[in-house]
Design a protein around this motif. Structure first.
Motif, mmCIF file in Angstrom:
data_model
loop_
_atom_site.group_PDB
_atom_site.id
_atom_site.type_symbol
_atom_site.label_atom_id
_atom_site.label_comp_id
_atom_site.label_asym_id
_atom_site.label_seq_id
_atom_site.Cartn_x
_atom_site.Cartn_y
_atom_site.Cartn_z
ATOM 1 N N LEU A 84 1.193 -1.147 0.477
ATOM 2 C CA LEU A 84 -0.462 0.323 0.031
ATOM 3 C C LEU A 84 0.887 0.964 -0.078
ATOM 4 C CD1 LEU A 84 -2.906 -1.054 2.551
ATOM 5 C CD2 LEU A 84 -2.908 -0.851 0.320
ATOM 6 N N GLU A 85 0.070 2.319 -0.485
ATOM 7 C CA GLU A 85 0.558 3.421 -1.242
ATOM 8 C C GLU A 85 1.660 4.048 0.446
ATOM 9 O OE1 GLU A 85 1.089 7.710 -3.036
ATOM 10 O OE2 GLU A 85 -0.541 6.134 -3.836
ATOM 11 N N ASP A 86 0.737 3.736 0.987
ATOM 12 C CA ASP A 86 0.552 5.013 2.761
ATOM 13 C C ASP A 86 2.023 4.709 3.469
ATOM 14 O OD1 ASP A 86 -2.581 5.808 3.475
ATOM 15 O OD2 ASP A 86 -2.279 4.735 1.902
ATOM 16 N N PHE A 87 2.052 3.421 3.342
ATOM 17 C CA PHE A 87 3.033 2.906 4.025
ATOM 18 C C PHE A 87 4.793 2.665 2.760
ATOM 19 C CE2 PHE A 87 -0.221 0.775 5.849
ATOM 20 C CZ PHE A 87 -0.359 1.153 6.273
ATOM 21 N N ALA A 88 4.721 3.931 1.792
ATOM 22 C CA ALA A 88 5.862 3.922 0.841
ATOM 23 C C ALA A 88 7.100 3.799 1.271
ATOM 24 C CB ALA A 88 5.647 4.828 0.377
ATOM 25 N N GLY A 89 7.095 4.675 2.789
ATOM 26 C CA GLY A 89 9.046 5.036 3.515
ATOM 27 C C GLY A 89 9.182 3.327 3.467
ATOM 28 N N GLU A 90 8.474 2.153 3.925
ATOM 29 C CA GLU A 90 9.070 1.614 3.760
ATOM 30 C C GLU A 90 9.230 0.477 2.804
ATOM 31 O OE1 GLU A 90 8.826 -0.685 7.107
ATOM 32 O OE2 GLU A 90 8.595 0.844 8.405
ATOM 33 N N VAL A 91 8.821 0.812 1.979
ATOM 34 C CA VAL A 91 9.253 -0.151 0.526
ATOM 35 C C VAL A 91 10.856 0.319 -0.283
ATOM 36 C CG1 VAL A 91 8.468 -0.085 -1.839
ATOM 37 C CG2 VAL A 91 6.737 -0.374 0.044
ATOM 38 N N ILE A 92 11.102 2.493 -0.075
ATOM 39 C CA ILE A 92 11.571 3.225 -0.522
ATOM 40 C C ILE A 92 12.553 2.462 -0.012
ATOM 41 C CG2 ILE A 92 12.696 4.603 -1.139
ATOM 42 C CD1 ILE A 92 9.523 6.877 -0.938
ATOM 43 N N ALA A 93 12.830 2.429 1.374
ATOM 44 C CA ALA A 93 14.082 2.063 2.407
ATOM 45 C C ALA A 93 14.607 0.531 1.788
ATOM 46 C CB ALA A 93 13.913 1.993 3.919
ATOM 47 N N ALA A 94 13.894 -0.524 1.844
ATOM 48 C CA ALA A 94 14.114 -1.426 1.240
ATOM 49 C C ALA A 94 14.667 -1.642 -0.308
ATOM 50 C CB ALA A 94 12.560 -2.600 0.989
ATOM 51 N N ILE A 95 13.983 -0.730 -0.959
ATOM 52 C CA ILE A 95 14.742 -1.004 -2.197
ATOM 53 C C ILE A 95 15.954 -0.182 -2.220
ATOM 54 C CG2 ILE A 95 14.338 0.439 -4.828
ATOM 55 C CD1 ILE A 95 10.863 0.411 -4.409
ATOM 56 N N ARG A 96 15.920 0.805 -1.985
ATOM 57 C CA ARG A 96 17.496 1.394 -1.239
ATOM 58 C C ARG A 96 18.215 0.739 -1.648
ATOM 59 N NH1 ARG A 96 21.327 3.205 -0.493
ATOM 60 N NH2 ARG A 96 21.652 5.973 0.105
#
Length: 710
Positions: A84-96
């Protein structure tokens, strides 16, 4: 656990829309590798990932979870992420911090809501990407349409590596175009039988294999020469070309899966081992000063914190990637941002909530440690004389906001501490203690983001809180000039108070003509903290008011400008000229002239056509063409002014000016009417006049509040 060298460590992030099967796939990968003996399910709340109570209640991921497998002499670190987009911070950190993105697509629905937004982050960091089409055993599975949808968004880099022979409820076989083999799985999944490609599929398989060969060859001149010379490439040459294409972000191989039935996961892990790049093959990390830091186990020790998590009964966990060198338990490393030295007391590799001690972690690996005192997400720990801090993760700005208060006033201080701790865990949740609005405001990625935060406060920290609409930081000004005077006189036995002030106020604007109605003795120009200016002219002649009282008059004016007469908002952009007054030889003092200046300004303000200003934001909505009508309707119903339209990568972009008073509700409304497919961003533009009826209502509400408070 054995120590793996940097070439045998692979870091992947599982990405995809909600219900695309990320958590199920991670469970299957751990089972296949023997890390767990039995696969858990989301329905039974017993998966290694999704172990938090809120995830059990919601039935989907809220946090990014780190796990690992050991597969054929390779270590694969896996980060399962929310959809979900609401938890984008979790996603972006993992991608990074990961080196390969595994993007799951549900074969029933193709490219779903949220997938395009996730892809933006993958594309930004130029991560090598594997597309996995999951749930091919579902009745409505459609492999070809899903590939077409993906190609529409990602372009011709989408390259079929496998395709299903019998998708749907009877799915049990795939054709692998790299090995040119048919894999047929047993009824309960697991290790497949390797068979020749059936005659009925040979023509299609050969055609797709040739396309794969061409894609692999075109990414490298040497391979292209071999291809022209031999007319094909062997399996090892294909692997080399595919890896080069992935590193260049020009080839996205497509794999087939039924994660639930354990079909295809072993072949995917084999490809990750043999082809997906390791950290040492990726471009070097960049410091804030733009220096390159290669992934080198012989280099200086350096780690980068990408996630911080507060676990009950354990304390703060810090998840990191080893950028360079080797990290050992007991090491002392420097944190320049925290201006401190931290001791790495223990090192762990984690599988969800389970932690396993290790003695060391080498460059390219991912792990965690406990109880770092002054080191947070985006901080770098390194040896002395390291070139600098690793460039930080760029988290998205917040989109919605809400005011929060503790229902028990004795919890106010505790609430501040807890919110600060939550912000450390989740940098996309910003906390603002707004003195102007007299509110504590949470800024988040969406309504669900804020609701989950409320759940955490109430269930983990045991604090009852309430959400309210966040107030708007209005501004007040005037539209015409006005003159007023005020005499402050007070006599009560002893020394009295006396001060009389005559002044004129005018709307101030850059480049306005000098004040000429009275001689100006001196001018003070004040740049206001809240924006705009106050220009204060001293036009007193003949000693009507002693010079020592002018600062007090200015102070009175400034105090009233901090609580404007219309709505109590800050006042801006006014020129005040004090041109006359009276003093008393005994009773005049600073407080008298401060009050006289304040009240004269207040009276003049009401006569000067007061105008309430509201913050207005530039808004951009990017969405498919078919949604433009719904978006336009929502914008226009919420006082937005359309400022332009454009096209971008096949999508329509609507630009508008929207008042902040409408912005929070507008974001939710646009998400609803576009099923979450719109990409929205906003930025403060200016303060603009509010409509007359809105000003009238806000002013009346403020007067009622004043009466009630009295």
């Amino acid at each position: 656990m054995k120590t793996y060298d940097e070439k045998h460590i692979k870091n992947i992030v599982l990405l995809g829309a909600p219900k695309s099967g990320k958590t199920t796939l991670s469970e299957t990968m751990l089972f296949e590798a023997g890390i767990i003996n039995k696969r858990g399910t989301i329905e039974e709340n017993n998966t290694i990932s999704d172990y938090h109570e809120i995830e059990h209640q919601r039935g989907n991921s809220v946090y990014a979870t780190l796990m690992h497998t050991e597969w054929k002499d390779y270590k694969i670190n896996i980060i399962d992420t929310p959809g979900l987009e609401d938890f984008a911070g979790e996603v972006i950190a993992a991608i990074r911090v990961c080196d390969t993105a595994v993007l799951l697509l549900n074969a029933q629905y193709g490219v779903e809501v949220g997938t395009e937004l996730i892809w933006d982050y993958v594309d930004k960091y130029r991560k090598p990407t594997i597309l996995t089409i999951n749930q091919l055993d579902a009745e409505q599975a459609n492999f070809n349409k899903t590939v077409e949808d993906a190609a529409h968004i990602l372009g011709n880099a989408v390259t079929i590596m496998q395709y299903p022979v019998n998708q749907g409820s009877g799915f049990n076989a795939i054709i692998d175009l790299l090995k040119m083999t048919l894999y047929r799985f047993p009824e309960n999944g697991g290790k497949p039988e390797k068979l020749p490609i059936p005659d009925a599929e040979k023509e299609r398989a050969e055609q797709l294999h040739n396309e794969l060969v061409e894609k692999a060859a075109e990414n490298d001149d040497t391979l292209m020469e071999l291809y022209f010379e031999k007319g094909s490439l062997d399996e090892d040459e294909l692997r080399q070309g595919i890896k080069i294409g992935m590193l260049k972000h020009q080839l996205f191989p497509v794999f087939c899966l039924s994660a639930k039935n354990n079909m295809g996961s072993g072949r995917l892990m084999g490809f990750i081992d043999n082809v997906a790049p390791s950290a040492v093959e990726m471009p070097p990390e960049i410091t804030e000063t733009l220096q390159e830091i290669p992934c080198d186990p012989a280099g200086p020790a350096c780690l980068f914190i990408f996630k911080t998590l507060q676990e009950p009964h354990i304390g703060r966990l810090s998840f990191f990637k080893v950028i360079s060198g080797e990290i050992k338990g007991g090491m002392e490393l420097i944190n320049e941002k925290g201006n401190t030295t931290e001791r790495i007391s223990q090192l762990f590799i984690t599988d969800g909530k389970n932690r396993n001690n290790v003695e060391r972690l080498r460059a390219g690996d991912i792990g965690c440690t406990l109880k770092l005192k002054n080191t947070l997400t985006n901080h770098t720990l390194c040896e002395k004389n390291f070139p600098g801090q690793i460039a930080p993760i760029d988290f998205p700005p917040p989109k919605v906001r809400v005011a929060i208060e503790a229902l028990n006033k004795s919890d106010d201080e505790k609430l501040s501490e807890v919110l600060a701790e939550i912000h450390i865990e989740d940098p996309t949740l910003e906390v603002e203690f707004n003195r102007e609005l007299k509110q504590v405001i949470l800024h988040g990625q969406g309504e669900l983001h804020l609701l989950v935060t409320k759940w955490r406060l109430e269930n983990i920290y045991k604090m009852e809180v309430a959400y309210h609409a966040a107030k708007i930081p209005y501004r007040e000004t005037i539209q015409k000039a006005a003159i007023a005077s005020y005499r402050h006189k007070k006599q009560s036995g002893g020394a009295g108070q006396f001060g009389e002030v005559y002044l004129k106020i005018e709307p101030w604007f850059e480049g306005m003509p000098p004040y000429k109605e009275h001689p100006v003795r001196d001018t003070e120009e004040v740049s206001l903290q809240w924006g705009g200016k106050l220009v204060f002219n001293n036009c007193i002649v003949g000693g009507a008011i002693d010079n020592r009282f002018l600062p007090s008059i200015l102070k009175g004016v400034m105090e009233k400008m901090q609580e404007g007469p219309l709505t109590g908002s800050y006042v801006r952009d006014i020129r005040v000229s004090v041109y006359d007054g009276k003093m008393h030889p005994v009773d005049s003092n600073d407080i008298s002239f401060k009050i006289a200046g304040m009240m004269a300004f207040r009276e003049a303000f009401h006569q000067a056509a007061p105008q309430l200003l509201e913050p207005v934001f530039d808004l951009e909505a990017t969405a498919p063409d078919v949604m433009m009508g719904d978006i336009m309707s929502e914008l226009q119903s919420r006082r937005s002014i359309i400022t332009g339209m454009d096209t971008l990568n096949g999508y329509q972009v609507i630009k508008a000016r929207t008042p902040q008073a409408e912005l929070d509700k507008l974001f939710s409304a646009l998400r609803n009417v576009t099923q979450g497919k719109a990409k929205l961003k906003s930025q403060f533009a200016e303060y603009a006049p509010v409509p007359a009826e809105v000003q009238r209502k806000l002013s009346e509400d403020y007067k009622k509040e004043e009466v009630h408070s009295d």
